[in-house]
Design an enzyme around this catalytic site. Sequence first.
Site, PDB file in Angstrom:
ATOM      1  N   SER A   1      -6.726  -3.053   2.482  1.00 44.59           N
ATOM      2  CA  SER A   1      -5.389  -3.116   1.942  1.00 44.59           C
ATOM      3  C   SER A   1      -4.451  -2.383   2.883  1.00 44.59           C
ATOM      4  O   SER A   1      -4.781  -2.118   4.024  1.00 44.59           O
ATOM      5  CB  SER A   1      -5.364  -2.520   0.528  1.00 44.59           C
ATOM      6  OG  SER A   1      -4.179  -2.901  -0.127  1.00 44.59           O
TER       7      SER A   1
ATOM      8  N   HIS B   1       9.316   2.607   4.957  1.00 45.18           N
ATOM      9  CA  HIS B   1      10.484   2.341   5.795  1.00 45.18           C
ATOM     10  C   HIS B   1      11.626   3.225   5.290  1.00 45.18           C
ATOM     11  O   HIS B   1      11.771   3.434   4.076  1.00 45.18           O
ATOM     12  CB  HIS B   1      10.913   0.873   5.728  1.00 45.18           C
ATOM     13  CG  HIS B   1       9.817  -0.085   6.036  1.00 45.18           C
ATOM     14  ND1 HIS B   1       9.392  -0.349   7.314  1.00 45.18           N
ATOM     15  CD2 HIS B   1       9.042  -0.843   5.223  1.00 45.18           C
ATOM     16  CE1 HIS B   1       8.411  -1.231   7.281  1.00 45.18           C
ATOM     17  NE2 HIS B   1       8.173  -1.541   6.014  1.00 45.18           N
TER      18      HIS B   1
ATOM     19  N   CYS C   1      -6.786  -3.493  -3.359  1.00 45.65           N
ATOM     20  CA  CYS C   1      -7.632  -4.518  -3.947  1.00 45.65           C
ATOM     21  C   CYS C   1      -8.869  -3.842  -4.544  1.00 45.65           C
ATOM     22  O   CYS C   1      -9.442  -2.952  -3.928  1.00 45.65           O
ATOM     23  CB  CYS C   1      -8.074  -5.542  -2.904  1.00 45.65           C
ATOM     24  SG  CYS C   1      -6.728  -6.489  -2.181  1.00 45.65           S
TER      25      CYS C   1
END
Length: 271
Positions: free
Chosen positions: A111, A116, A139
Amino acid sequence: MNKLQLHGFNNLTKSLSFNIYDICYAPAQQQQAYIEYIDEAYNADRLTQILKDVADIIGAQILNIAHQDYDPQGASVTMLISEGDVTPPPNMNSQTPGPLRDTVLAHLDKSHITVHTYPESHPDNGISTFRADIDVSTCGRISPLKALNYLIHSFESDVVTMDYRVRGFTRDITGRKHYIDHNITSIQNYIAQDTQEDYQMIDVNVYQENIFHTKMMLKETELENYLFEKESNLSEQQKAEIEKKLRKEVTEIFYGHNYRRKKIKLADPLP
């Protein structure tokens, strides 16, 4: 609770989108210094360490890290992760806040985690807003919600928005499909009580689609905490005008609307 016996592996995808907004008053002559401060305080190296801590909390092995500081401002970090080596504890999926950093919790399948940053400023009224977007996608059995408590404590936030969604399905040994593998009524259940007391909180949940949304707005603030230059020599009238601008900015971000000055219903006054 009895463990569900699966046919194959647990391939549910669980995604947490965590967004913070930090508002500051920095007039034109201070804005460049404010941007430089944000770029230093939340540079790619520090953000990478935050994501490493998140991976540690959820028991993930880091496969690859890509990070970048941008010119003139902002930074991004992307981390690929795989399952760890620690057996999940019994309370892994309980609706309780996760640890702040030190405990490894569970397995992860392949995963990713990303962050950001977006520093920006109003063109003429002195209001600057720093936004950080963090996405944790896993996951398998572990939910990224266990990283939420640590993330909230890693940033100074006036407004926080969080989205959590479970996608796909996993199949048990009888062939029956399961679209979620843990109980959840609200993201708020994963936030520490002292944090909940500091924020006004709103939920928008779509239970039948396994979609959960929570917004938080800081209740009590002091003007001094919003001034980039703390020792600013401001008159009482200037302070009142700045407080009005700050309340408008926080309220608009929280509700997601631009308001006309005459019609806006602002948050409670700053003390």
